[in-house]
Design an enzyme around this catalytic site. Sequence first.
Site, PDB file in Angstrom:
ATOM      1  N   HIS A   1      -3.832   6.997   2.982  1.00 42.19           N
ATOM      2  CA  HIS A   1      -3.714   5.385   2.631  1.00 42.19           C
ATOM      3  C   HIS A   1      -5.625   5.652   2.789  1.00 42.19           C
ATOM      4  O   HIS A   1      -5.719   5.264   4.184  1.00 42.19           O
ATOM      5  CB  HIS A   1      -3.132   5.090   2.736  1.00 42.19           C
ATOM      6  CG  HIS A   1      -3.757   2.775   2.807  1.00 42.19           C
ATOM      7  ND1 HIS A   1      -4.177   2.370   1.286  1.00 42.19           N
ATOM      8  CD2 HIS A   1      -3.094   1.729   3.120  1.00 42.19           C
ATOM      9  CE1 HIS A   1      -4.159   1.647   0.724  1.00 42.19           C
ATOM     10  NE2 HIS A   1      -4.193   1.244   2.981  1.00 42.19           N
TER      11      HIS A   1
ATOM     12  N   CYS B   1       0.442  -1.404  -0.079  1.00 41.77           N
ATOM     13  CA  CYS B   1      -0.414  -0.183   0.130  1.00 41.77           C
ATOM     14  C   CYS B   1       0.603   0.964   0.491  1.00 41.77           C
ATOM     15  O   CYS B   1       0.310   2.476  -0.547  1.00 41.77           O
ATOM     16  CB  CYS B   1      -0.733   0.036   1.005  1.00 41.77           C
ATOM     17  SG  CYS B   1      -1.397  -1.622   1.003  1.00 41.77           S
TER      18      CYS B   1
ATOM     19  N   ASN C   1     -10.422  -1.006   0.256  1.00 45.68           N
ATOM     20  CA  ASN C   1      -8.272  -0.585  -0.028  1.00 45.68           C
ATOM     21  C   ASN C   1      -8.210  -1.304  -0.676  1.00 45.68           C
ATOM     22  O   ASN C   1      -8.198  -1.947  -1.399  1.00 45.68           O
ATOM     23  CB  ASN C   1      -8.457  -1.679   1.657  1.00 45.68           C
ATOM     24  CG  ASN C   1      -6.350  -1.135   1.220  1.00 45.68           C
ATOM     25  OD1 ASN C   1      -5.851  -0.555   0.546  1.00 45.68           O
ATOM     26  ND2 ASN C   1      -5.668  -2.087   3.129  1.00 45.68           N
TER      27      ASN C   1
END
Length: 329
Positions: free
Chosen positions: A256, A116, A286
């Site tokens: 994020h 990520c 996500n």
Amino acid sequence: MTRPIVELAGIGHYAPARILRNAEFQAMGLETSHEWIVERTGICERHIAGPNDTTASMAANASRLAMERAGVTAADLDTVVLSTATPDRLLPATAVDLQAEIDASHAAAFDIGAACSGFLYGLTVAEGLIAAKSAETVLVAASEKMSAILDWTDRATCVLFGDAAGAAVVRPARNGKGILSTFMRSDGKLADLLYRPHGGASFPMSAEVLAQRTHLVKMAGRETFKHAVRMMCEAADRALDNAHLDASSIDLMVPHQANVRIIEATAKHAGIPMEKVFVNVGRYGNTSSASIPISLDEAIAAGRIREGMTVLLVAFGAGFTWGSMVVRF
Ligand code: ACO
């Protein structure tokens, strides 16, 4: 060399058309509910790749928009950096498939594997290449087809992720706009808290691996959550320190998008009110390293990032990796 050295000259994103809503998981045989998922994560729905969406094709769609907005063509690119945790093939790098799709025939292309945090890692690499005059126009894309590596029988992971891509064109800075500070860190001792145990070179794919589903994402959710908060908070502090700025100078934080509770804890720690935090995890889940460029693109389109604004980017991911950046737009 004083910063800014590079600017984000154009940003784009792409999300597949198919939307999977929380309410649909029960029909897939999972013991879960919309209420549980929203309360714990803030996620309501996520995009899921269709039969024609590959990691490279999603990256190409986002990249075309980024190039158009930057006023460059694929022939101008000298480097193509692709962040992904879901390469289309194990060999070669998916960045070369992206390069071929957009026809960036004069570029070097390679993947970055930092989960990520990969988009921020990619921007930092692009800045270094441009500072060293090894490159001038770098495409940094982030594309994730998470649906291909999830265990759709594991309610603790499959409800969290989505598919999408984002991209930015990075060029030498003009007019004081661009990256003001960067910070990157990893801790490989924690790798087994969020990983795909088997199917790589150390434990190749086999009938047993397939049957045990150990080639798919496994996560120790509660442990990951604790580290995520700690690392995101450290990252926010370090980017601000490195830019010699305090939280009051930040017009927008773009974190994020993994979980709204992690985002709220990070903002609180950094002293940034939630009105100044961009959140779209509810609509995307996500999307790993794609989440920050998608959020930047949406924040620009919504007028929440305007010329002259100072933006804090903060990321955390498998590895664990974490990182941050202050960017003036
Ligand atoms: N629906 C219903 N119940 C569920 C679900 C679900 N989808 N998933 C787990 N549960 C159950 C568990 O089985 C457990 O039940 P038990 O008590 O009977 O064993 C119970 O809920 C509590 O499970 P926890 O995992 O302890 O729940 P928690 O409150 O920690 O929330 C969550 C889980 C949302 C995954 C949270 O830990 C989290 O967000 N962790 C961080 C995840 C993350 O951000 N990962 C990605 C970061 S890195 C990257 O982006 C790649």
